[in-house]
Design an enzyme around this catalytic site. Structure first.
Site, short mmCIF file in Angstrom:
data_model
loop_
_atom_site.label_atom_id
_atom_site.label_comp_id
_atom_site.label_asym_id
_atom_site.label_seq_id
_atom_site.Cartn_x
_atom_site.Cartn_y
_atom_site.Cartn_z
N GLU A 289 14.31 -1.90 3.09
CA GLU A 289 13.15 -1.07 2.73
C GLU A 289 12.82 -1.33 1.26
O GLU A 289 13.71 -1.46 0.43
CB GLU A 289 13.48 0.42 2.96
N ASP B 229 11.97 -6.88 -0.57
CA ASP B 229 11.08 -7.47 0.44
C ASP B 229 11.91 -8.26 1.47
O ASP B 229 12.68 -9.16 1.11
CB ASP B 229 10.10 -8.42 -0.27
N ASP C 241 3.57 -1.35 8.74
CA ASP C 241 2.29 -0.87 8.19
C ASP C 241 1.15 -1.61 8.89
O ASP C 241 1.13 -2.84 8.92
CB ASP C 241 2.23 -1.12 6.68
N LYS D 254 -7.75 -2.36 8.24
CA LYS D 254 -9.03 -3.01 7.91
C LYS D 254 -8.91 -4.52 8.08
O LYS D 254 -7.90 -5.11 7.67
CB LYS D 254 -9.42 -2.71 6.45
N ASP E 144 1.48 1.25 17.11
CA ASP E 144 0.48 2.07 17.81
C ASP E 144 -0.93 1.57 17.47
O ASP E 144 -1.90 2.28 17.69
CB ASP E 144 0.61 3.55 17.39
C1 LIG Z 1 4.97 2.64 8.56
S1 LIG Z 1 6.56 2.57 7.89
C2 LIG Z 1 7.61 2.62 9.34
C3 LIG Z 1 8.97 3.18 9.06
C4 LIG Z 1 9.98 3.16 10.21
N1 LIG Z 1 10.22 1.84 10.73
C5 LIG Z 1 9.56 4.08 11.32
O1 LIG Z 1 9.35 3.63 12.45
O2 LIG Z 1 9.47 5.27 11.05
C6 LIG Z 1 6.71 0.86 7.38
C7 LIG Z 1 7.74 0.66 6.31
O3 LIG Z 1 7.91 -0.73 6.07
C8 LIG Z 1 8.15 -0.92 4.68
N2 LIG Z 1 7.82 -2.32 4.36
C9 LIG Z 1 6.61 -2.91 4.39
N3 LIG Z 1 6.68 -4.20 4.07
C10 LIG Z 1 8.01 -4.45 3.84
C11 LIG Z 1 8.72 -5.62 3.45
N4 LIG Z 1 8.08 -6.79 3.25
N5 LIG Z 1 10.05 -5.53 3.28
C12 LIG Z 1 10.70 -4.37 3.48
N6 LIG Z 1 10.07 -3.21 3.84
C13 LIG Z 1 8.74 -3.26 4.02
C14 LIG Z 1 7.23 0.11 4.02
O4 LIG Z 1 7.64 0.42 2.71
C15 LIG Z 1 7.35 1.29 4.99
O5 LIG Z 1 8.35 2.19 4.58
#
Ligand SMILES: C[S@@+](CC[C@H](N)C(=O)[O-])C[C@H]1O[C@@H](n2cnc3c(N)ncnc32)[C@H](O)[C@@H]1O
Length: 234
Positions: free
Chosen positions: A85, A112, A135, A139, A171
């Site tokens: 994360e 990352d 995420d 858009k 979703d």
């Molecule tokens: C929408 S949340 C989903 C969280 C969890 N998987 C859930 O189902 O509740 C997406 C997460 O991915 C993390 N994230 C996005 N890009 C990432 C990356 N390149 N490396 C690590 N984490 C990442 C974001 O910070 C965010 O906390």
């Protein structure tokens, strides 16, 4: 394409933000990071040394608050878990959860995942990978920010063990279409629900706030499960 070329991408799937930490999250980071966290580096991880045992390793990518990782790890003490994360508040929360139950089968990396996969994860070392509710970047002009793309899939195919599993949930319909087109079209990935393409919701996947929000918005939720057949290439 070699791994460094796969890593090379200027656009990240997240935006760096000043994360506001609660007192409890800050204390967890101060007190428990050294115990459960792994600092990002360019050294390959030796999982047996890290967890002090030989066991399947499950990587959960973008864990958010870490609730899924925690739930799974608590119910499967036989597995080792690697939570990835980029934002600290969720990590603080996960550290508190780990300590509350004295779990010793979760490690966390605050970086990352593209860099982590490129630098730190040995080939064919992951038995399963979870990517739940990445995420959506809804858009059209932001679709290039989506985490799941051909570069990530190429990296994962090298790091997942033979017959290992890749579980994805989203979703967002056009993200689901994109994921399915990418993965179903890949010879090394076998869609384990090839009749209907998406899979039934696994009963072990807990409902986090992202799924709850999707349902509130009357979105359908798509689950995918792919098995890796890397003997095709390697
Ligand atoms: C929408 S949340 C989903 C969280 C969890 N998987 C859930 O189902 O509740 C997406 C997460 O991915 C993390 N994230 C996005 N890009 C990432 C990356 N390149 N490396 C690590 N984490 C990442 C974001 O910070 C965010 O906390």
């Amino acid at each position: 394409m070699n791994d460094k070329q796969l890593k090379k991408r200027s656009i990240r799937s997240f935006v760096k933000r000043d994360s506001r930490l609660t007192k409890s999250q800050q204390q967890a980071l101060d007190n428990y990071w050294d115990k459960h966290g792994i600092n990002f580096s360019s050294d390959l991880i030796n999982f047996e040394t890290l967890f002090n045992r030989h066991a399947p390793v499950i990587m959960d990518i973008g864990v958010g608050t870490g609730d899924t990782t925690f739930f799974h790890a608590q119910n499967h003490p036989e597995n080792n878990y690697l939570a990835i994360e980029v934002h600290k508040p969720g990590i603080g929360r996960l550290l508190n959860s780990i300590e509350s139950k004295h779990l010793n089968n979760i490690k966390i990396i605050n970086h990352d995942v593209i860099d982590v996969l490129t630098e730190q994860i040995p080939n064919h070392s992951l038995s399963q990978v979870f990517i739940f509710f990445p995420d959506p970047w809804p858009k059209k002009r932001h679709h290039k920010r989506r985490l799941i793309n051909n570069k990530l899939i190429e990296l994962l195919k090298k790091r997942i063990a033979q017959n290992g599993r890749l579980h994805i949930a989203t979703d967002w319909e056009n993200y689901a279409d994109q994921i399915q087109a990418l993965c179903d079209g890949d010879q090394e990935l076998l869609n384990l629900n090839s009749n209907d393409h998406s899979s039934p919701r696994p009963n072990w996947r807990i409902k986090t706030r992202y799924e709850t929000r999707g349902i509130r918005l009357e979105h359908q939720v798509w689950d995918f499960c792919y098995a890796l057949n890397n003997s095709v290439k390697n």
